[in-house]
Enzyme design. Structure first.
Site, PDB file in Angstrom:
ATOM      1  N   GLY A   1     -17.267  38.439 -15.946  1.00 43.37           N
ATOM      2  CA  GLY A   1     -17.081  37.323 -16.867  1.00 43.37           C
ATOM      3  C   GLY A   1     -18.419  36.750 -17.261  1.00 43.37           C
ATOM      4  O   GLY A   1     -19.445  37.449 -17.253  1.00 43.37           O
ATOM      5  N   SER A   2     -18.423  35.465 -17.561  1.00 43.49           N
ATOM      6  CA  SER A   2     -19.631  34.846 -18.116  1.00 43.49           C
ATOM      7  C   SER A   2     -20.620  34.431 -17.020  1.00 43.49           C
ATOM      8  O   SER A   2     -20.239  34.237 -15.860  1.00 43.49           O
ATOM      9  CB  SER A   2     -19.228  33.620 -18.931  1.00 43.49           C
ATOM     10  OG  SER A   2     -18.665  32.670 -18.069  1.00 43.49           O
TER      11      SER A   2
ATOM     12  N   GLU B   1     -25.857  35.745 -25.947  1.00 49.16           N
ATOM     13  CA  GLU B   1     -24.694  36.597 -26.146  1.00 49.16           C
ATOM     14  C   GLU B   1     -23.673  35.843 -26.990  1.00 49.16           C
ATOM     15  O   GLU B   1     -23.288  34.725 -26.645  1.00 49.16           O
ATOM     16  CB  GLU B   1     -24.062  36.950 -24.788  1.00 49.16           C
ATOM     17  CG  GLU B   1     -22.877  37.875 -24.935  1.00 49.16           C
ATOM     18  CD  GLU B   1     -22.112  38.077 -23.634  1.00 49.16           C
ATOM     19  OE1 GLU B   1     -21.850  37.078 -22.939  1.00 49.16           O
ATOM     20  OE2 GLU B   1     -21.760  39.223 -23.333  1.00 49.16           O
TER      21      GLU B   1
ATOM     22  N   LYS C   1      -7.008  37.803  -9.745  1.00 46.12           N
ATOM     23  CA  LYS C   1      -6.701  36.692 -10.663  1.00 46.12           C
ATOM     24  C   LYS C   1      -6.888  37.185 -12.097  1.00 46.12           C
ATOM     25  O   LYS C   1      -7.976  37.540 -12.514  1.00 46.12           O
ATOM     26  CB  LYS C   1      -7.590  35.477 -10.425  1.00 46.12           C
ATOM     27  CG  LYS C   1      -6.995  34.263 -11.177  1.00 46.12           C
ATOM     28  CD  LYS C   1      -7.948  33.164 -11.473  1.00 46.12           C
ATOM     29  CE  LYS C   1      -8.743  33.327 -12.719  1.00 46.12           C
ATOM     30  NZ  LYS C   1      -7.974  33.419 -13.988  1.00 46.12           N
TER      31      LYS C   1
ATOM     32  N   GLY D   1     -20.100  33.054 -13.166  1.00 45.68           N
ATOM     33  CA  GLY D   1     -20.688  33.852 -12.087  1.00 45.68           C
ATOM     34  C   GLY D   1     -21.497  32.985 -11.136  1.00 45.68           C
ATOM     35  O   GLY D   1     -21.402  33.103  -9.911  1.00 45.68           O
TER      36      GLY D   1
HETATM   37  P1  NAD Z   1     -15.234  33.493 -18.114  1.00 46.10           P
HETATM   38  O1  NAD Z   1     -16.365  33.440 -17.159  1.00 46.10           O
HETATM   39  O2  NAD Z   1     -14.910  32.270 -18.873  1.00 46.10           O
HETATM   40  O3  NAD Z   1     -13.889  33.897 -17.372  1.00 46.10           O
HETATM   41  C1  NAD Z   1     -13.761  35.083 -16.622  1.00 46.10           C
HETATM   42  C2  NAD Z   1     -12.754  34.855 -15.539  1.00 46.10           C
HETATM   43  O4  NAD Z   1     -13.248  33.866 -14.663  1.00 46.10           O
HETATM   44  C3  NAD Z   1     -11.400  34.359 -16.035  1.00 46.10           C
HETATM   45  O5  NAD Z   1     -10.382  34.979 -15.279  1.00 46.10           O
HETATM   46  C4  NAD Z   1     -11.455  32.873 -15.718  1.00 46.10           C
HETATM   47  O6  NAD Z   1     -10.196  32.310 -15.481  1.00 46.10           O
HETATM   48  C5  NAD Z   1     -12.281  32.866 -14.447  1.00 46.10           C
HETATM   49  N1  NAD Z   1     -12.960  31.592 -14.172  1.00 46.10           N
HETATM   50  C6  NAD Z   1     -13.352  30.643 -15.050  1.00 46.10           C
HETATM   51  N2  NAD Z   1     -13.946  29.600 -14.394  1.00 46.10           N
HETATM   52  C7  NAD Z   1     -13.921  29.921 -13.074  1.00 46.10           C
HETATM   53  C8  NAD Z   1     -14.392  29.277 -11.892  1.00 46.10           C
HETATM   54  N3  NAD Z   1     -14.993  28.085 -11.932  1.00 46.10           N
HETATM   55  N4  NAD Z   1     -14.240  29.918 -10.710  1.00 46.10           N
HETATM   56  C9  NAD Z   1     -13.659  31.137 -10.645  1.00 46.10           C
HETATM   57  N5  NAD Z   1     -13.175  31.777 -11.733  1.00 46.10           N
HETATM   58  C10 NAD Z   1     -13.301  31.190 -12.933  1.00 46.10           C
HETATM   59  O7  NAD Z   1     -15.517  34.725 -19.065  1.00 46.10           O
HETATM   60  P2  NAD Z   1     -14.616  35.222 -20.260  1.00 46.10           P
HETATM   61  O8  NAD Z   1     -14.803  34.293 -21.397  1.00 46.10           O
HETATM   62  O9  NAD Z   1     -13.230  35.505 -19.780  1.00 46.10           O
HETATM   63  O10 NAD Z   1     -15.275  36.639 -20.577  1.00 46.10           O
HETATM   64  C11 NAD Z   1     -16.350  36.772 -21.413  1.00 46.10           C
HETATM   65  C12 NAD Z   1     -17.601  37.032 -20.611  1.00 46.10           C
HETATM   66  O11 NAD Z   1     -17.396  38.136 -19.722  1.00 46.10           O
HETATM   67  C13 NAD Z   1     -18.769  37.460 -21.491  1.00 46.10           C
HETATM   68  O12 NAD Z   1     -19.937  36.840 -21.076  1.00 46.10           O
HETATM   69  C14 NAD Z   1     -18.836  38.962 -21.255  1.00 46.10           C
HETATM   70  O13 NAD Z   1     -20.084  39.542 -21.508  1.00 46.10           O
HETATM   71  C15 NAD Z   1     -18.457  39.066 -19.831  1.00 46.10           C
HETATM   72  N6  NAD Z   1     -17.974  40.428 -19.542  1.00 46.10           N
HETATM   73  C16 NAD Z   1     -18.776  41.225 -18.773  1.00 46.10           C
HETATM   74  C17 NAD Z   1     -18.380  42.537 -18.498  1.00 46.10           C
HETATM   75  C18 NAD Z   1     -19.222  43.442 -17.634  1.00 46.10           C
HETATM   76  O14 NAD Z   1     -18.711  44.450 -17.169  1.00 46.10           O
HETATM   77  N7  NAD Z   1     -20.482  43.133 -17.392  1.00 46.10           N
HETATM   78  C19 NAD Z   1     -17.165  43.014 -18.999  1.00 46.10           C
HETATM   79  C20 NAD Z   1     -16.395  42.168 -19.786  1.00 46.10           C
HETATM   80  C21 NAD Z   1     -16.813  40.861 -20.033  1.00 46.10           C
END
Ligand code: NAD
Length: 498
Positions: free
Chosen positions: A241-242, A396, A188, A246
């Protein structure tokens, strides 16, 4: 013939990519006709519209991945899987300029950064795991009366959910090991920056992956992402992601089929600059490490701790260096631009709110602190006179905002660096190798860089501890994340005794 989306870039190039969901090697519209608008990160203007997956489309993608796993992919030799990954690497290399252009127009990544860092990292990852296909480990053990094989086997249908900041590279961190060990996958892509996924899907098909082995769907997180996290046939999900998302994925797995979950979450990286450090080197890496890609980097070194005896000198030099770093903001496709836009107006607003919070809680702005021109730009900003309990020190921000604070002793700075719920990365600057060793051991993070910041390598594991998540991308450890263990015990007839 797939329906195509044409985008004319600011430098006159025409990007033509399919707009459908990529399921079973076909580009198809969403079954319910759902779409998502793709926006220019500068100003949120519409770049185009592509299909967005709903529950029905997720089901179709998982069905395709499941059929591919049981029919073709399961029996394919490991060397053939490796060859396909290598072919994909070659195609990405061929189309590096297009992919870098897409990351620039869709995610606001500077074209040069994407072409010279993100795209090569994606290629390296594919080539690394292509070589490891067929090497998922396993052991042969002696047991009383016989021997045991410990096999590592694929999960079957897996899923990956990717964020928007470096989407191609992070997708490869998941796709490459997953396929190398024989899984099929549904990816996705992030709704904010999905265009790279549309191009990638074309290359997957051209590389010759059998239908259903890789399915790429864009969609809203709470719709398509949630449906994948809850799906009963998805046996493993890898998420970057966030933290809140997670947790939601972990809950969905717990409430459904207990699928294996790996989480790569946020960070609040500390950079520790000791008085004996090479100052020029420390300045270079700490300034880059707190502003790279506008701070939209999970491993950002956004807390800089400097030993008291060099603090004043460091601060002055940091200010001079950092102000020369973002002299030209604007079009990420333009080679003279050294600061591109943030990904969206939502991110722009969030970062400015954090800056206000920093001021309100009593920190001093060393430089920056304002929106920059028109569009989604924010000045590189550094705060001093901070306390460890301030919001800008603890949370963050995911933007170009850092704090610089003093420390006296090694013990004190280790305590400060570890006083965080995050544990993704840290950097240590010192010319004393014993200290480098000692401090690296003591830091509670997944990766420490010594006299440097960042540096991703396909062969070194990457991931976090504490609330930065669990599981590892990259390195041989990633192969373990995408396989399950089976023990097979062989007994010589008559030799097993109770
Ligand atoms: P996010 O959690 O908003 O979204 C990440 C992904 O999750 C997107 O594809 C989104 O559509 C999906 N998503 C959102 N809600 C969901 C749900 N309820 N169920 C399943 N999927 C869902 O994060 P973001 O704003 O896209 O990214 C920023 C965050 O990612 C920051 O916290 C950053 O530190 C983290 N990040 C971590 C790493 C790592 O390797 N540790 C790398 C890059 C980004």
């Amino acid at each position: 013939m797939a329906a195509m989306l044409d985008i004319r870039t600011s430098n006159g190039k025409l990007i033509t990519i399919p707009w459908g969901l990529f399921i079973n090697n076909q580009f198809v519209p969403s079954l319910k006709g759902s779409t998502v608008d793709v926006q220019n990160p500068w100003n949120d203007e519409k770049l185009g519209t592509i299909s967005a997956a709903t529950l029905e489309d997720v089901n179709a993608a998982v069905k395709a991945a499941s059929a591919a796993f049981s029919s073709k992919w399961k029996g394919i030799p490991a060397s053939a899987r490796g060859t396909l990954l290598s072919k994909l690497a070659t195609l990405i290399e061929r189309d590096a300029e297009v992919l870098a252009t897409i990351e620039a127009i869709d995610a606001g990544v500077l074209y040069g950064d994407s072409k010279n860092l993100n795209v090569p990292q994606a290629i390296d990852t594919l080539r690394y795991f292509a070589k490891l296909a067929g090497e998922p480990g396993g052991q042969l053990l002696d047991i009383t009366g016989g021997y045991a094989h410990v096999l590592r086997q694929p999960y079957g249908v897996c899923a990956a959910i990717v964020p928007w900041n470096a989407p191609l590279m992070i997708t490869m961190w998941k796709l490459a090991p997953a396929l190398a060990v024989g899984n099929t996958i549904v990816i996705k892509t992030p709704e904010l920056t999905p265009l790279y996924g549309q191009k990638l899907a074309q290359l997957i098909k051209e590389a010759g992956f059998p239908p259903g082995v890789v399915n790429i769907i864009c969609g809203l997180g709470r719709v398509a992402g949630q449906a994948l996290a809850e799906h009963m046939e998805v046996r493993k999900i890898s998420f970057t992601g966030s933290g809140p998302t997670g947790r939601s994925i972990l809950r969905a797995a717990a409430n459904t089929n207990l699928k294996k979950v790996t989480l790569e979450l946020g960070g609040k990286g500390a950079s520790l600059v000791f008085a004996d450090a090479d100052l020029e080197n420390a300045l270079f890496w700490t300034s880059l490490g707190s502003t790279a890609h506008n701070g939209q980097v999970c491993a950002l070194g956004s807390r800089i701790y400097v030993q008291s005896s060099i603090y004043d000198k460091f601060i002055q030099a940091f200010k001079t260096r950092a102000s020369g770093q973002a002299t030209s903001h604007g079009d990420p496709l333009n080679e003279s631009t050294n600061k591109g836009p943030l990904v969206s107006s939502g991110q722009h607003k969030k970062i400015l709110q954090y800056i206000d919070k920093g001021r309100d809680e009593g920190a001093s702005v060393l430089f920056g602190g304002k929106a920059l021109g028109n569009g989604n730009f924010v000045e590189n900003t550094v705060f001093t006179n901070t306390r460890e309990d301030m919001t800008i020190v603890r949370e963050e921000i995911f933007g170009p905002v850092a704090v610089i604070a003093k420390f006296d002793s090694e013990e004190e700075v280790i305590h400060k660096a570890n006083d965080s719920e995050y544990g993704l990365s840290a950097a240590v600057f010192t010319s004393d190798s014993s200290r480098a060793h000692r401090v690296s051991q003591a830091l509670e993070v997944g990766t420490v860089t010594v006299n440097c910041w960042g540096m991703l390598n396909a062969n070194t594991p990457f991931g976090g501890v504490k609330q930065s998540g669990f599981g590892r991308d990259l390195g041989k450890e990633a192969l373990e994340e995408w396989t399950t263990v089976k023990t097979v015990k062989h007994f010589l007839l008559g030799s097993a005794k109770l």
